[in-house]
Design a protein around this motif. Structure first.
Motif, PDB file in Angstrom:
ATOM      1  N   ARG A  65       0.883  -1.520   0.025  1.00  0.00           N
ATOM      2  CA  ARG A  65       0.298   0.086   0.269  1.00  0.00           C
ATOM      3  C   ARG A  65       1.376   1.205  -0.293  1.00  0.00           C
ATOM      4  O   ARG A  65       0.709   2.262  -0.334  1.00  0.00           O
ATOM      5  N   ILE A  66       1.966   0.886   0.489  1.00  0.00           N
ATOM      6  CA  ILE A  66       3.120   2.603   0.825  1.00  0.00           C
ATOM      7  C   ILE A  66       3.344   2.533  -0.550  1.00  0.00           C
ATOM      8  O   ILE A  66       3.706   3.621  -1.361  1.00  0.00           O
ATOM      9  N   VAL A  67       3.794   1.798  -0.905  1.00  0.00           N
ATOM     10  CA  VAL A  67       4.483   1.660  -2.596  1.00  0.00           C
ATOM     11  C   VAL A  67       4.078   1.746  -3.605  1.00  0.00           C
ATOM     12  O   VAL A  67       3.823   3.199  -4.382  1.00  0.00           O
ATOM     13  N   ASP A  68       2.172   1.825  -3.516  1.00  0.00           N
ATOM     14  CA  ASP A  68       1.326   2.244  -4.625  1.00  0.00           C
ATOM     15  C   ASP A  68       0.835   4.059  -3.810  1.00  0.00           C
ATOM     16  O   ASP A  68       1.096   4.671  -5.254  1.00  0.00           O
ATOM     17  N   LEU A  69       0.750   4.002  -3.177  1.00  0.00           N
ATOM     18  CA  LEU A  69       0.026   5.517  -2.502  1.00  0.00           C
ATOM     19  C   LEU A  69       1.714   6.187  -2.558  1.00  0.00           C
ATOM     20  O   LEU A  69       1.423   7.829  -3.161  1.00  0.00           O
ATOM     21  N   GLU A  70       3.109   5.575  -2.373  1.00  0.00           N
ATOM     22  CA  GLU A  70       4.005   6.541  -2.781  1.00  0.00           C
ATOM     23  C   GLU A  70       4.001   7.436  -4.869  1.00  0.00           C
ATOM     24  O   GLU A  70       4.678   8.639  -4.190  1.00  0.00           O
ATOM     25  N   ALA A  71       3.620   6.595  -5.031  1.00  0.00           N
ATOM     26  CA  ALA A  71       3.795   7.183  -6.833  1.00  0.00           C
ATOM     27  C   ALA A  71       2.330   7.058  -6.654  1.00  0.00           C
ATOM     28  O   ALA A  71       2.403   8.359  -8.249  1.00  0.00           O
ATOM     29  N   THR A  72       1.420   7.189  -6.347  1.00  0.00           N
ATOM     30  CA  THR A  72       0.196   7.613  -6.517  1.00  0.00           C
ATOM     31  C   THR A  72      -0.633   9.385  -6.234  1.00  0.00           C
ATOM     32  O   THR A  72      -0.937   9.700  -6.554  1.00  0.00           O
ATOM     33  N   THR A  73       0.244   9.669  -4.858  1.00  0.00           N
ATOM     34  CA  THR A  73      -0.185  11.071  -4.020  1.00  0.00           C
ATOM     35  C   THR A  73       0.914  11.968  -4.296  1.00  0.00           C
ATOM     36  O   THR A  73       0.963  12.887  -3.743  1.00  0.00           O
ATOM     37  N   ILE A  74       2.254  11.451  -4.769  1.00  0.00           N
ATOM     38  CA  ILE A  74       2.924  12.668  -5.677  1.00  0.00           C
ATOM     39  C   ILE A  74       2.103  13.944  -5.528  1.00  0.00           C
ATOM     40  O   ILE A  74       1.348  13.982  -6.861  1.00  0.00           O
ATOM     41  N   VAL A  75       2.716  15.280  -4.989  1.00  0.00           N
ATOM     42  CA  VAL A  75       2.197  16.386  -5.729  1.00  0.00           C
ATOM     43  C   VAL A  75       3.186  17.321  -6.237  1.00  0.00           C
ATOM     44  O   VAL A  75       3.809  16.947  -6.196  1.00  0.00           O
ATOM     45  N   PRO A  76       2.431  17.386  -7.425  1.00  0.00           N
ATOM     46  CA  PRO A  76       3.578  17.707  -8.255  1.00  0.00           C
ATOM     47  C   PRO A  76       3.772  19.106  -8.322  1.00  0.00           C
ATOM     48  O   PRO A  76       3.086  20.229  -7.937  1.00  0.00           O
ATOM     49  N   LEU A  77       4.957  19.650  -9.201  1.00  0.00           N
ATOM     50  CA  LEU A  77       5.830  20.434  -9.022  1.00  0.00           C
ATOM     51  C   LEU A  77       6.183  21.379 -10.411  1.00  0.00           C
ATOM     52  O   LEU A  77       7.456  20.690 -10.603  1.00  0.00           O
ATOM     53  N   SER A  78       5.760  21.889 -10.765  1.00  0.00           N
ATOM     54  CA  SER A  78       6.639  21.860 -12.302  1.00  0.00           C
ATOM     55  C   SER A  78       8.128  22.766 -12.408  1.00  0.00           C
ATOM     56  O   SER A  78       8.318  22.938 -10.786  1.00  0.00           O
ATOM     57  N   ASN A  79       9.412  23.063 -12.767  1.00  0.00           N
ATOM     58  CA  ASN A  79      10.333  23.531 -12.635  1.00  0.00           C
ATOM     59  C   ASN A  79      10.659  24.597 -12.225  1.00  0.00           C
ATOM     60  O   ASN A  79      10.596  25.499 -12.304  1.00  0.00           O
ATOM     61  N   LYS A  80       9.546  25.520 -13.042  1.00  0.00           N
ATOM     62  CA  LYS A  80       9.783  27.144 -12.627  1.00  0.00           C
ATOM     63  C   LYS A  80       8.456  27.519 -11.090  1.00  0.00           C
ATOM     64  O   LYS A  80       9.418  28.234 -10.053  1.00  0.00           O
ATOM     65  N   GLY A  81       7.871  25.847 -10.412  1.00  0.00           N
ATOM     66  CA  GLY A  81       7.197  26.176  -9.506  1.00  0.00           C
ATOM     67  C   GLY A  81       7.983  25.767  -8.222  1.00  0.00           C
ATOM     68  O   GLY A  81       8.439  26.403  -7.328  1.00  0.00           O
ATOM     69  N   GLN A  82       9.224  24.812  -8.953  1.00  0.00           N
ATOM     70  CA  GLN A  82      10.255  24.703  -8.063  1.00  0.00           C
ATOM     71  C   GLN A  82      11.505  25.716  -7.386  1.00  0.00           C
ATOM     72  O   GLN A  82      11.332  25.647  -6.578  1.00  0.00           O
ATOM     73  N   VAL A  83      11.412  26.234  -8.505  1.00  0.00           N
ATOM     74  CA  VAL A  83      12.291  27.586  -8.185  1.00  0.00           C
ATOM     75  C   VAL A  83      11.656  27.961  -6.583  1.00  0.00           C
ATOM     76  O   VAL A  83      11.850  28.826  -5.897  1.00  0.00           O
ATOM     77  N   TYR A  84      10.210  28.292  -6.917  1.00  0.00           N
ATOM     78  CA  TYR A  84       9.718  29.536  -5.800  1.00  0.00           C
ATOM     79  C   TYR A  84       9.504  28.388  -4.528  1.00  0.00           C
ATOM     80  O   TYR A  84       9.433  29.055  -3.492  1.00  0.00           O
ATOM     81  N   ARG A  85       9.425  27.123  -4.942  1.00  0.00           N
ATOM     82  CA  ARG A  85       9.803  25.803  -3.009  1.00  0.00           C
ATOM     83  C   ARG A  85      10.440  26.055  -2.891  1.00  0.00           C
ATOM     84  O   ARG A  85      10.356  26.377  -1.328  1.00  0.00           O
ATOM     85  N   GLN A  86      11.601  26.067  -3.556  1.00  0.00           N
ATOM     86  CA  GLN A  86      13.331  26.914  -3.031  1.00  0.00           C
ATOM     87  C   GLN A  86      13.421  27.278  -2.335  1.00  0.00           C
ATOM     88  O   GLN A  86      13.762  27.887  -1.289  1.00  0.00           O
ATOM     89  N   ALA A  87      12.819  28.719  -2.123  1.00  0.00           N
ATOM     90  CA  ALA A  87      12.802  30.021  -1.780  1.00  0.00           C
ATOM     91  C   ALA A  87      11.822  30.115  -0.561  1.00  0.00           C
ATOM     92  O   ALA A  87      11.898  30.815   0.067  1.00  0.00           O
ATOM     93  N   LEU A  88      11.153  28.872  -0.310  1.00  0.00           N
ATOM     94  CA  LEU A  88       9.674  29.310   0.742  1.00  0.00           C
ATOM     95  C   LEU A  88      10.514  28.505   2.059  1.00  0.00           C
ATOM     96  O   LEU A  88      11.411  28.095   1.935  1.00  0.00           O
ATOM     97  N   ARG A  89      10.770  29.882   2.668  1.00  0.00           N
ATOM     98  CA  ARG A  89      11.621  29.097   3.966  1.00  0.00           C
ATOM     99  C   ARG A  89      10.080  28.510   5.672  1.00  0.00           C
ATOM    100  O   ARG A  89      11.220  28.169   6.229  1.00  0.00           O
ATOM    101  N   GLY A  90       9.025  28.743   4.998  1.00  0.00           N
ATOM    102  CA  GLY A  90       8.277  28.317   6.010  1.00  0.00           C
ATOM    103  C   GLY A  90       6.566  28.476   5.808  1.00  0.00           C
ATOM    104  O   GLY A  90       7.241  28.721   4.634  1.00  0.00           O
ATOM    105  N   ASP A  91       5.656  28.515   6.562  1.00  0.00           N
ATOM    106  CA  ASP A  91       4.587  28.164   6.342  1.00  0.00           C
ATOM    107  C   ASP A  91       3.837  28.280   7.139  1.00  0.00           C
ATOM    108  O   ASP A  91       4.177  28.458   8.780  1.00  0.00           O
ATOM    109  N   CYS A  92       2.776  29.503   7.446  1.00  0.00           N
ATOM    110  CA  CYS A  92       2.417  30.776   7.869  1.00  0.00           C
ATOM    111  C   CYS A  92       1.005  30.530   8.365  1.00  0.00           C
ATOM    112  O   CYS A  92      -0.009  31.206   8.543  1.00  0.00           O
TER     113      CYS A  92
END
Ligand code: ZN
Ligand code: ZN
Length: 349
Positions: free
Chosen positions: A76-103
């Protein structure tokens, strides 16, 4: 991976998808059951074939336990690891890396699924430097909103955890309800003590446009309010890729004059939240564009009610990338000291 770790991982992965909460509940409950068992009992029960006689353990949860005990990664974990990945574009990745926290995040002090500590440790594992805990305020009784006394207790817990988790920071916050007249649902003295205040409307969302505009403008103008949460209050019936867990809860955007509300956000230095919840995706694109025209600050927040949902920031990062939001306008890209200093000192009119 121990059986307990395996069940917790299943819960985490289901939370980051939009699985129905009842389904997740079975795994959360099973984890609670086996956490209380004396050492050796699980092994004995698996050997004797009596695992499913334990109250709270069914076929699905039992399979995860059995496979983990056998030293395998449960299927079940093997399946869920693959099917629940939260997608992130390359440009979005730049923003994600710049974020330091969640408010914006909830715990079981109000309607979240877990403790302050578990949420904070998950945020840390995701690479964050801080997490703002923002449980609900008292009038939101359906969500067990915190009255002043309980909020003070929570502040003590946060102070205690901060000593143990440094240099990671848990910031004290609240998601304070914006009442119908634009006032805030918590003592001003207490709001003044908090590091970050998110203000959101949760009731009477269909009120008439002029009254709703006034309500939001008054809240945004409050010296205590730092972030305007999920400004339209909409809930989507479908997220584009999958139906939301409870389509009955779908609701339209509140009606207000966004020019006035965002002008007020700009004037008072209050950030507009990009709420990352898949069923909210607030503000809608045209409104976000307007907030950016007004040069409002932006906060990219998950509004997570469970650890796995902290990964939803990726959705907001993709949105920020699509709108090419200048990095420095996003308050979560700032150092935690700058964030706290801004929250304490932005203009009050
Ligand atoms: Zn809310
Ligand atoms: Zn919230």
């Amino acid at each position: 991976m121990t059986p307990l770790e395996a069940l917790n991982r299943v819960v985490y992965l289901m939370d980051r998808s939009l699985a129905a909460s009842a389904k997740i509940g079975a795994f959360r409950n099973a984890a609670a059951v086996i956490a209380e068992l004396p050492p050796g009992e699980l092994e004995q029960r698996v050997a004797a074939g009596t695992l499913l006689e334990l109250p709270g353990i069914g076929k699905s949860t039992g399979a995860v336990i059995t496979q983990a005990l056998a030293g395998e990664v449960p299927q079940r974990i093997v399946d869920l690891e693959a099917t629940t990945i939260v997608p992130l574009s390359n440009k979005g990745q730049v923003y994600r890396q710049a974020l330091r926290g969640d408010c914006h995040a909830h715990t079981f002090w109000s309607d979240g699924a877990t403790s302050v500590e578990t949420m904070a440790r998950t945020a840390q594992d995701l690479g964050h430097e801080y997490l703002v805990i923002t449980d609900h305020s008292p009038r939101l009784t359906v969500a067990h909103g915190l009255n002043a006394a309980r909020l003070r207790e929570q502040l003590s817990e946060i102070a205690f955890l901060n000593e143990r988790m440094a240099p990671f920071r848990i910031l004290a916050g609240i998601e304070v309800d914006i009442l119908e007249d634009g006032s805030l649902d918590q003592d001003p003295d207490l709001l003044a003590r908090l590091d970050v205040v998110v203000a959101s409307a949760h009731s009477k969302l269909r009120m008439e446009r002029t009254a709703m505009t006034r309500r939001l403008v008054l809240a945004v103008a409050s010296p205590h309010v730092d972030i305007l949460g999920h400004c339209t209050g909409r809930k989507l019936r479908s997220t584009g890729t999958q139906a939301v867990s409870d389509p009955e809860l779908a609701r339209p955007e509140s009606s207000f004059d966004p020019e006035l509300v965002f002008a007020a956000c700009a004037r008072f230095g209050t950030a507009v939240e990009i709420n990352c919840r898949p069923e909210r995706q607030d503000p809608p694109d045209p409104l976000l564009e307007l907030a950016l025209d007004w040069e409002c600050f932006i906060s990219i927040d998950t509004d997570a009610h469970a650890p796995g949902q902290l990964e939803w920031q990726a959705f907001g990062c993709d949105k920020a990338a699509r709108h090419e939001i200048p990095m420095d306008r996003i308050v979560n890209t700032w150092s935690v000291d700058r964030l706290v200093e801004w929250a304490a000192n932005h203009p009050t009119g």
